[in-house]
Design an enzyme around this catalytic site. Sequence first.
Site, mmCIF file in Angstrom:
data_model
loop_
_atom_site.group_PDB
_atom_site.id
_atom_site.type_symbol
_atom_site.label_atom_id
_atom_site.label_comp_id
_atom_site.label_asym_id
_atom_site.label_seq_id
_atom_site.Cartn_x
_atom_site.Cartn_y
_atom_site.Cartn_z
ATOM 1 N N LEU A 52 0.767 -1.311 -0.128
ATOM 2 C CA LEU A 52 -0.016 -0.034 0.036
ATOM 3 C C LEU A 52 0.963 1.255 0.111
ATOM 4 O O LEU A 52 1.858 1.281 0.815
ATOM 5 C CB LEU A 52 -1.004 -0.122 1.423
ATOM 6 C CG LEU A 52 -2.093 -1.095 1.277
ATOM 7 C CD1 LEU A 52 -2.630 -1.158 2.780
ATOM 8 C CD2 LEU A 52 -3.120 -1.167 0.211
ATOM 9 N N ASP A 53 0.629 2.305 -0.918
ATOM 10 C CA ASP A 53 1.576 3.364 -0.846
ATOM 11 C C ASP A 53 1.434 4.169 0.199
ATOM 12 O O ASP A 53 0.567 3.875 1.239
ATOM 13 C CB ASP A 53 1.208 4.220 -2.247
ATOM 14 C CG ASP A 53 -0.016 4.755 -2.331
ATOM 15 O OD1 ASP A 53 -0.482 5.443 -1.074
ATOM 16 O OD2 ASP A 53 -0.874 4.638 -3.171
ATOM 17 N N LEU A 54 2.550 5.238 0.345
ATOM 18 C CA LEU A 54 2.689 5.944 1.614
ATOM 19 C C LEU A 54 1.273 6.442 2.116
ATOM 20 O O LEU A 54 1.167 6.262 3.442
ATOM 21 C CB LEU A 54 3.701 6.849 1.353
ATOM 22 C CG LEU A 54 4.085 7.956 2.639
ATOM 23 C CD1 LEU A 54 4.653 7.242 3.567
ATOM 24 C CD2 LEU A 54 4.920 9.280 2.068
#
Length: 318
Positions: free
Chosen positions: A105-107
């Site tokens: 999951l991105d930042l």
Amino acid sequence: MARERLQKYLARCGHGSRRRAELLIEKGLVRVNGEVAELGISIDPVKDEVVLHGETVQPPNSLTVMFHKTAGTITSTHDTHDRLTVMDMLPKRVVDAGVLPAGRLDLETEGLLIMTNDGDLLHRITHPRYRCHKEYFVVLSRAPSERVLETLRRGVFLPDVGKETSPAQITRLRRRKDGTASLHIVIHEGMKRQIRRMFSGQGLEVTYLKRISIGKLDLGDLAPGKHRTLKDRDLDMLLHTEVEDKKRPSHQNQREGSSRSGRDSSRSSSRSSSRSSSRDSSDDSSRGSSRGPSRGSSRGSSRGSSRGSSRGSRDSRR
């Protein structure tokens, strides 16, 4: 015990994905019974000794947890920019068990993340071939048109990766009073920042993104930053979509086959009934025509003959 591909065994023992295991083998870092292993060989996990970096490789006690990732946390085992990773959010005993994130999951994205030391399970969650569905809650800067939604449902081309996304399920569109909108989207791929890029390609900005389920396993009320160990029933729910996708075509074919059989039987019965009715009508007509004219001609002939004889008798007396 059944033999097993070496790269699959390494992944199952917690040494990354199968692809990572293949790289370790190609680099000559893995030995089997004292000899450098070659890519593609199979081993007997009970009889053969597998060594990596001088240490014997053995399957760990399987551990899988679900984790509620928060925004601002990196989905990685380490970070070179001194940022917190998801590993920093887990107890030491869980980290020491060798768990790894199943996908990313991105930042700024939050929500459900699976962490496991079972390499085979990790592979089944992340590889597109298994079609493990992931559902997300999305908030957009403005409401999308129906045309845009249909485009996204069919799949869109992402120029920077040179690939087209698979069809997506988009539901629960809600238009808000402030002009923004929310919806749910289900995909089974995991390209980098895929959902954000899908919408940005249509001129829409994703302002909030949260993964709420994987397979049939929901995030539920798990608090942000917390984790929970998964039990067998949870793992079944996690892989539920994959099982259903495999079964559905056969059920559908059976229904279609049964439907076709019913239609064919109906048509056959209809034709048979039609032919039977035609034959009966023809037979009745034939019997009627043979009886009708025969009786009529017989009576007519008899009366005619009788009248003729009577006249002849009267004429002779005269």
